[in-house]
Design a protein around this motif. Sequence first.
Motif, PDB file in Angstrom:
ATOM      1  N   ARG A 156       0.824  -1.208   0.000  1.00  0.00           N
ATOM      2  CA  ARG A 156       0.000   0.000   0.000  1.00  0.00           C
ATOM      3  C   ARG A 156       0.859   1.261   0.000  1.00  0.00           C
ATOM      4  NH1 ARG A 156      -3.913  -3.355   3.860  1.00  0.00           N
ATOM      5  NH2 ARG A 156      -5.462  -3.956   2.317  1.00  0.00           N
ATOM      6  N   TYR A 160       0.360   3.968  -2.989  1.00  0.00           N
ATOM      7  CA  TYR A 160      -0.082   5.301  -2.586  1.00  0.00           C
ATOM      8  C   TYR A 160       0.950   6.362  -2.929  1.00  0.00           C
ATOM      9  CZ  TYR A 160      -4.595   4.691  -0.343  1.00  0.00           C
ATOM     10  OH  TYR A 160      -5.931   4.487  -0.122  1.00  0.00           O
ATOM     11  N   SER A 277      -1.283   8.593   3.820  1.00  0.00           N
ATOM     12  CA  SER A 277      -1.440   7.159   3.577  1.00  0.00           C
ATOM     13  C   SER A 277      -0.098   6.521   3.258  1.00  0.00           C
ATOM     14  CB  SER A 277      -2.425   6.926   2.417  1.00  0.00           C
ATOM     15  OG  SER A 277      -3.713   7.403   2.736  1.00  0.00           O
ATOM     16  N   PHE A 281       1.502   3.494   5.461  1.00  0.00           N
ATOM     17  CA  PHE A 281       1.838   2.195   4.882  1.00  0.00           C
ATOM     18  C   PHE A 281       3.332   1.898   4.981  1.00  0.00           C
ATOM     19  CE2 PHE A 281      -2.050   2.970   2.102  1.00  0.00           C
ATOM     20  CZ  PHE A 281      -2.856   2.156   2.884  1.00  0.00           C
ATOM     21  N   SER A 337      -4.698   4.129   6.903  1.00  0.00           N
ATOM     22  CA  SER A 337      -3.833   3.163   6.215  1.00  0.00           C
ATOM     23  C   SER A 337      -3.366   2.083   7.188  1.00  0.00           C
ATOM     24  CB  SER A 337      -2.641   3.874   5.577  1.00  0.00           C
ATOM     25  OG  SER A 337      -1.803   4.444   6.566  1.00  0.00           O
TER      26      SER A 337
END
Length: 435
Positions: A156, A160, A277, A281, A337
Amino acid sequence: MAEKELTACTLSDNCRRRFRIYAYASTWFGCFSDVMLENSAVIILYFVMLGTDNTLIMLSTGLIGIVSMFLLIPASGIVDRLGPKRVIALASWIACGSYLLMAAAPFAGKPAAPYLVLLGCFIFSVSRPLTNAAWYPVLSAILKPSERGDFFGFMRFSYYILTGMVFCLLGILMGAEPPVWFLQLIIGITGILALGRSVFISRIVLPEETRSKTHDFHGALKTSVCNGPLVGFSVYICCQSFAFAAILPLTLLYLKNGLHYGDNYVQILSSGGIAGSICGFFFYGSLVRRLGIRNLQFAIHAAYILIPLGLFFCGSGVPYLPLLIGLLLFAGNAAFSCFTCAFSQESLALARPGNVAMAAAFTLTYQMIGTAVGRTAASLLLGNGILSADWSCGGISFSHYQTIFLFSSLLALFFLTLVFCIPSVVPKHENYYNP
């Protein structure tokens, strides 16, 4: 359910590493369609440009939750019958078609255009439960338990940071009042990129045992329902999603229609949220190792209380307001996140062997119920005049957007009563739990 299921232990280190790269690449192409609808301001600005009211805009942000809560469990049965790769291919084509429909909507004329965009959001929402239900069996086959935290964090983080850079650049290029064709082009390209998800998932070799023509749907559902920690965790996730799901899209709507910032400003601030985010992550794997999953989940819950409370005090007269809201968007996305990574990690830990697709669909269904109810409630509160548009307390003026932020903070505070439903808080029990 299939009697035999592929596990990561049957794969060599090199094979597992290669499959993880394919899984990462699949998200790099599919992430733009996911992030655009849920985290970016592009679709919200597109709706505003087409003359859509606030109720319809907030409803569009809750469609994924509404559709998923009905389709996720049936989708798990489809995955077991057709196999994860076929289902992801189908979902990718549906996602592509939905975005192309949204891009073409203005050609239908102004009265119909917003509803065609809403229809496109709905069709895309149908693809999401199919993708989600197929995704977890793939990951269960290529990840060892010790690899899950780092995988979810880096996966992620990588997609992102990719989308964050792209959407920030778009915010700079579009200006305060971009032409309709510019957003149409962005949305259309996003739809085409969605097909890349299937291309890379098709390269992951899964055995025939991941597909079963004699799948016992009711037996798999019963196994999940009888798994007490799985059910308790799902209820907790539902309540947390209900409290926080509306916050991030509502903040973007507040910036545009409440504080009347230009489109480029809103998109740049939303990109700052995507940066949050990215950080969440990126640091998730190390946070889990240093704090432990339990302490991290407590920290996430605290953030879900404090961030909406901070937004409640972000009125038009507050100094350095754009910077303050940008920081809260950053923190909110970072917390969310970590929440999604922890949710994914715990869902796999709670899923009994041979019941991964149904267990993941079960927990995701509860998450989507919370998301749908939270965002739909915010939509109704904004559109039906239930809340006063403006009110004051102690000489400070507040809008109905800020009122919803306060409600969300109080709900998250109340849901502290459910922390004992988190499996990491009470890890020793008779049911299956393999963190």
